[in-house]
Design an enzyme around this catalytic site. Structure first.
Site, PDB file in Angstrom:
ATOM      1  N   LYS A  95     -15.455  26.135 -98.883  1.00  0.00           N
ATOM      2  CA  LYS A  95     -16.574  26.691 -98.104  1.00  0.00           C
ATOM      3  C   LYS A  95     -16.264  27.036 -96.689  1.00  0.00           C
ATOM      4  O   LYS A  95     -17.075  27.827 -96.107  1.00  0.00           O
ATOM      5  CB  LYS A  95     -17.618  25.454 -98.068  1.00  0.00           C
ATOM      6  CG  LYS A  95     -17.191  24.054 -97.319  1.00  0.00           C
ATOM      7  CD  LYS A  95     -17.565  24.185 -96.176  1.00  0.00           C
ATOM      8  CE  LYS A  95     -16.846  22.740 -95.513  1.00  0.00           C
ATOM      9  NZ  LYS A  95     -16.840  22.946 -93.770  1.00  0.00           N
TER      10      LYS A  95
ATOM     11  N   ARG B 183     -18.117  24.738 -86.856  1.00  0.00           N
ATOM     12  CA  ARG B 183     -17.143  25.406 -85.991  1.00  0.00           C
ATOM     13  C   ARG B 183     -16.692  26.771 -86.389  1.00  0.00           C
ATOM     14  O   ARG B 183     -16.163  27.580 -85.754  1.00  0.00           O
ATOM     15  CB  ARG B 183     -15.841  24.482 -85.672  1.00  0.00           C
ATOM     16  CG  ARG B 183     -16.522  22.982 -85.234  1.00  0.00           C
ATOM     17  CD  ARG B 183     -15.315  22.007 -85.189  1.00  0.00           C
ATOM     18  NE  ARG B 183     -15.120  21.473 -86.549  1.00  0.00           N
ATOM     19  CZ  ARG B 183     -14.194  20.578 -86.858  1.00  0.00           C
ATOM     20  NH1 ARG B 183     -13.604  19.782 -85.805  1.00  0.00           N
ATOM     21  NH2 ARG B 183     -13.831  20.196 -88.164  1.00  0.00           N
TER      22      ARG B 183
ATOM     23  N   GLY C  13     -13.067  12.191 -87.727  1.00  0.00           N
ATOM     24  CA  GLY C  13     -12.511  10.874 -87.923  1.00  0.00           C
ATOM     25  C   GLY C  13     -13.137   9.986 -86.981  1.00  0.00           C
ATOM     26  O   GLY C  13     -13.366   8.665 -87.503  1.00  0.00           O
TER      27      GLY C  13
ATOM     28  N   LYS D 239      -9.726  21.511 -84.604  1.00  0.00           N
ATOM     29  CA  LYS D 239      -9.177  22.632 -85.284  1.00  0.00           C
ATOM     30  C   LYS D 239      -9.886  23.203 -86.369  1.00  0.00           C
ATOM     31  O   LYS D 239     -10.573  22.508 -87.012  1.00  0.00           O
ATOM     32  CB  LYS D 239      -7.941  21.919 -86.081  1.00  0.00           C
ATOM     33  CG  LYS D 239      -7.016  21.020 -84.957  1.00  0.00           C
ATOM     34  CD  LYS D 239      -5.964  22.146 -84.660  1.00  0.00           C
ATOM     35  CE  LYS D 239      -5.001  21.373 -83.723  1.00  0.00           C
ATOM     36  NZ  LYS D 239      -4.396  22.294 -82.591  1.00  0.00           N
TER      37      LYS D 239
ATOM     38  N   ASN E 199     -12.960  15.043 -84.315  1.00  0.00           N
ATOM     39  CA  ASN E 199     -14.395  14.754 -84.244  1.00  0.00           C
ATOM     40  C   ASN E 199     -15.051  14.072 -85.282  1.00  0.00           C
ATOM     41  O   ASN E 199     -15.624  13.094 -85.266  1.00  0.00           O
ATOM     42  CB  ASN E 199     -14.794  16.210 -84.158  1.00  0.00           C
ATOM     43  CG  ASN E 199     -16.285  16.308 -84.047  1.00  0.00           C
ATOM     44  OD1 ASN E 199     -17.155  17.351 -84.857  1.00  0.00           O
ATOM     45  ND2 ASN E 199     -16.852  15.757 -82.957  1.00  0.00           N
TER      46      ASN E 199
ATOM     47  N   GLY F  58      -6.728   9.249 -88.582  1.00  0.00           N
ATOM     48  CA  GLY F  58      -7.360  10.437 -87.890  1.00  0.00           C
ATOM     49  C   GLY F  58      -8.246   9.892 -86.860  1.00  0.00           C
ATOM     50  O   GLY F  58      -9.015   9.162 -87.151  1.00  0.00           O
TER      51      GLY F  58
HETATM   52  N1  LIG Z   1     -15.772  17.730 -87.682  1.00  0.00           N
HETATM   53  C1  LIG Z   1     -16.468  17.820 -88.900  1.00  0.00           C
HETATM   54  O1  LIG Z   1     -17.747  17.881 -88.552  1.00  0.00           O
HETATM   55  C2  LIG Z   1     -16.019  17.822 -90.073  1.00  0.00           C
HETATM   56  C3  LIG Z   1     -14.808  17.759 -90.175  1.00  0.00           C
HETATM   57  N2  LIG Z   1     -14.145  17.521 -91.764  1.00  0.00           N
HETATM   58  C4  LIG Z   1     -12.769  17.465 -91.856  1.00  0.00           C
HETATM   59  O2  LIG Z   1     -12.123  16.479 -91.543  1.00  0.00           O
HETATM   60  C5  LIG Z   1     -10.699  16.791 -91.205  1.00  0.00           C
HETATM   61  C6  LIG Z   1     -10.403  16.376 -89.934  1.00  0.00           C
HETATM   62  O3  LIG Z   1     -11.508  16.867 -88.915  1.00  0.00           O
HETATM   63  P1  LIG Z   1     -11.698  16.440 -87.484  1.00  0.00           P
HETATM   64  O4  LIG Z   1     -11.860  14.898 -87.482  1.00  0.00           O
HETATM   65  O5  LIG Z   1     -13.017  17.015 -87.140  1.00  0.00           O
HETATM   66  O6  LIG Z   1     -10.735  16.745 -86.406  1.00  0.00           O
HETATM   67  P2  LIG Z   1     -10.652  17.815 -85.170  1.00  0.00           P
HETATM   68  O7  LIG Z   1     -10.367  19.276 -85.658  1.00  0.00           O
HETATM   69  O8  LIG Z   1     -12.030  17.448 -84.448  1.00  0.00           O
HETATM   70  O9  LIG Z   1      -9.372  17.201 -84.347  1.00  0.00           O
HETATM   71  C7  LIG Z   1      -8.007  17.674 -84.626  1.00  0.00           C
HETATM   72  C8  LIG Z   1      -7.343  16.372 -84.563  1.00  0.00           C
HETATM   73  O10 LIG Z   1      -6.162  16.612 -84.992  1.00  0.00           O
HETATM   74  C9  LIG Z   1      -5.057  15.814 -84.346  1.00  0.00           C
HETATM   75  N3  LIG Z   1      -3.747  16.441 -84.132  1.00  0.00           N
HETATM   76  C10 LIG Z   1      -3.387  17.569 -83.386  1.00  0.00           C
HETATM   77  N4  LIG Z   1      -2.061  17.802 -83.667  1.00  0.00           N
HETATM   78  C11 LIG Z   1      -1.719  16.947 -84.632  1.00  0.00           C
HETATM   79  C12 LIG Z   1      -0.526  16.688 -85.149  1.00  0.00           C
HETATM   80  N5  LIG Z   1       0.687  17.626 -84.995  1.00  0.00           N
HETATM   81  N6  LIG Z   1      -0.366  15.864 -86.153  1.00  0.00           N
HETATM   82  C13 LIG Z   1      -1.589  15.231 -86.566  1.00  0.00           C
HETATM   83  N7  LIG Z   1      -2.810  15.196 -85.938  1.00  0.00           N
HETATM   84  C14 LIG Z   1      -2.895  16.200 -84.869  1.00  0.00           C
HETATM   85  C15 LIG Z   1      -5.906  15.794 -82.992  1.00  0.00           C
HETATM   86  O11 LIG Z   1      -5.447  14.635 -82.142  1.00  0.00           O
HETATM   87  C16 LIG Z   1      -7.629  15.579 -83.347  1.00  0.00           C
HETATM   88  O12 LIG Z   1      -7.489  14.197 -83.831  1.00  0.00           O
HETATM   89  C17 LIG Z   1     -10.676  18.351 -91.381  1.00  0.00           C
HETATM   90  O13 LIG Z   1     -10.130  18.672 -92.515  1.00  0.00           O
HETATM   91  C18 LIG Z   1     -12.287  18.995 -91.422  1.00  0.00           C
HETATM   92  O14 LIG Z   1     -12.266  20.093 -92.080  1.00  0.00           O
HETATM   93  C19 LIG Z   1     -15.023  17.317 -92.690  1.00  0.00           C
HETATM   94  C20 LIG Z   1     -16.515  17.172 -92.339  1.00  0.00           C
HETATM   95  C21 LIG Z   1     -17.100  17.495 -91.101  1.00  0.00           C
HETATM   96  O1  LIG Z   2     -17.371  20.469 -92.922  1.00  0.00           O
HETATM   97  C1  LIG Z   2     -17.996  20.464 -92.140  1.00  0.00           C
HETATM   98  C2  LIG Z   2     -19.670  20.040 -92.195  1.00  0.00           C
HETATM   99  O2  LIG Z   2     -19.807  19.622 -93.445  1.00  0.00           O
HETATM  100  C3  LIG Z   2     -17.569  21.029 -90.583  1.00  0.00           C
HETATM  101  O3  LIG Z   2     -17.051  22.142 -90.791  1.00  0.00           O
HETATM  102  P1  LIG Z   2     -16.529  23.177 -89.488  1.00  0.00           P
HETATM  103  O4  LIG Z   2     -15.250  22.615 -89.490  1.00  0.00           O
HETATM  104  O5  LIG Z   2     -16.698  24.533 -89.753  1.00  0.00           O
HETATM  105  O6  LIG Z   2     -17.295  22.463 -88.338  1.00  0.00           O
END
Ligand SMILES: NC(=O)C1=CN([C@@H]2O[C@H](COP(=O)(O)OP(=O)(O)OC[C@H]3O[C@@H](n4cnc5c(N)ncnc54)[C@H](O)[C@@H]3O)[C@@H](O)[C@H]2O)C=CC1
Ligand SMILES: O=C(CO)COP(=O)(O)O
Length: 349
Positions: free
Chosen positions: A211, A275, A22, A302, A20, A17
């Protein structure tokens, strides 16, 4: 049943992954594997390939050492290599750090099935559930069942952008085998990212998933300009529903887990800075759909909360429990059934 910890002399890490969170994680791990003993210094980061202008995202990341789309302006260590091929990224990895939006986990695990290292173990950072024909399952179960490997979970009050600026935060790792929990603590912990470990894989993960529904509620309250007292009420009621839901449907969850970073702290941070909150506020203010707002506000990132609200509601409805979970039910109905947002208050008191 997997009992022995699968620790090896030199652990090789792959980050599956590159959104953001990742990318922030890959950045931290890229630094840590060099400073800590017992880790291979190269990290492969699987990137869902896409074009950014005329260029492939992986090429840009490897050239600029920056994820220009999902974490612009922040450098990534050169030992983190962006790889578009999933199997190549995972090849030889004894630690799989899974950090993708929850809706893609099933597909990704299907592709990795039978292809991972015999000593591989995973840590899931995913916040959400998997939907099946018979209901919903925790993401750690999806990974474990598909890959037949042990899975720890990591979740906490972790807004990715703040951590990329190295502002202090805490997180929680849930383990079944303590040695694996300790290994992951060594891998993830930095001066600004303090890791607590708890013997509760599911509790950690499920708090992180639920959450996001509370954060949608908080965003609705913000959109209605109802103020901080109302938002605090949403947070309090949301926490109670989160705990009640998790305890009702899953065994062995520890009460203490709700007071770790993955519990109360993540509810608070997401209700103020996440978000999901932001999109829900815009939903109320603009009247646009969440799909539209995701495109306009998040540039490929997402939302997890709207889908999770639907997934949770499907369980509540099937079991006739809507009245026992008024906040979860109302959030779902506002998001998906056109219910008046003001009901966020009227229907939960
Ligand atoms: N961004 C944050 O602050 C935080 C996010 N998370 C969790 O981490 C997990 C990943 O979130 P982020 O890294 O923030 O991702 P993101 O929401 O920033 O980005 C979306 C990702 O999904 C990918 N993507 C799009 N279509 C796809 C497909 N068909 N198959 C596979 N990948 C695809 C994109 O290339 C991108 O890397 C989520 O479950 C989120 O809730 C947990 C803590 C903090
Ligand atoms: O999980 C998160 C912070 O711990 C990020 O939450 P959002 O996906 O709502 O930005």
């Amino acid at each position: 049943m997997i009992k022995e910890a699968r620790i090896v002399d030199v652990e090789k890490v792959a980050v599956i992954g590159s959104g953001n969170w990742g990318t922030v994680i890959a950045r931290m791990l890229g630094t840590n594997v060099v400073q800590q003993k017992g880790f291979d210094h190269e990290i492969k980061m699987w990137v869902y390939e896409e074009m950014v202008g005329e260029r492939k995202l992986t090429e840009l990341i490897n050239e600029k050492h920056e994820n220009v789309k999902y974490l612009p302006g922040v450098s990534i260590p050169e030992n983190v290599i962006a790889v578009p091929d999933l199997l190549e990224a995972a090849e030889g990895a004894t630690i799989l750090v899974i950090v993708i939006p929850h809706q893609f986990v099933n597909d990704i695990c299907g592709k990795l099935k039978g292809k991972v290292h015999p000593k591989a173990k995973a840590v899931s950072l995913v916040k959400g559930f998997d939907t099946t024909q018979s209901g919903i399952r925790p993401i750690s179960h999806v990974i474990k069942e598909a890959l037949k490997i042990p899975v720890c979970t990591l979740s906490g009050a972790n807004l990715a952008n703040e951590i990329s600026e190295e502002k202090f935060s805490e997180t929680t790792i849930g383990y079944k085998n303590r040695q694996e929990g300790e290994l992951f603590k060594r891998l993830f912990e930095t001066k600004y990212f303090k890791v607590g470990i708890v013997d509760d894989v599911l509790g950690v993960e499920l708090c992180g998933a639920l959450k996001n529904v509370i954060a949608i509620g908080a965003g609705i309250v913000d959109g209605l300009k109802l103020g901080d007292n109302t938002k605090a009420a949403i947070i309090r009621i949301g926490l109670l529903e989160m705990k009640k839901y998790i305890k009702m449907f899953y065994k062995g969850i520890k009460d203490e887990t709700f007071f770790e970073s993955c519990g109360i702290a993540d509810v608070i941070t997401t209700c103020y800075g996440g978000r999901n909150r932001k999109a829900a506020e815009a939903f109320v203010v603009t009247g646009k759909s969440f799909e539209q707002l995701e495109k306009e506000l998040l540039n490929g990132q997402k939302l997890q909360g709207t889908l999770t609200a639907k997934e949770i509601y499907s369980v509540l409805q099937r079991k006739g429990l809507e009245k026992e979970f008024p906040l979860f039910t109302t959030v779902y109905k506002i998001v998906s059934e056109g219910l008046d947002p003001h009901k966020i208050v009227e229907d939960i008191v």
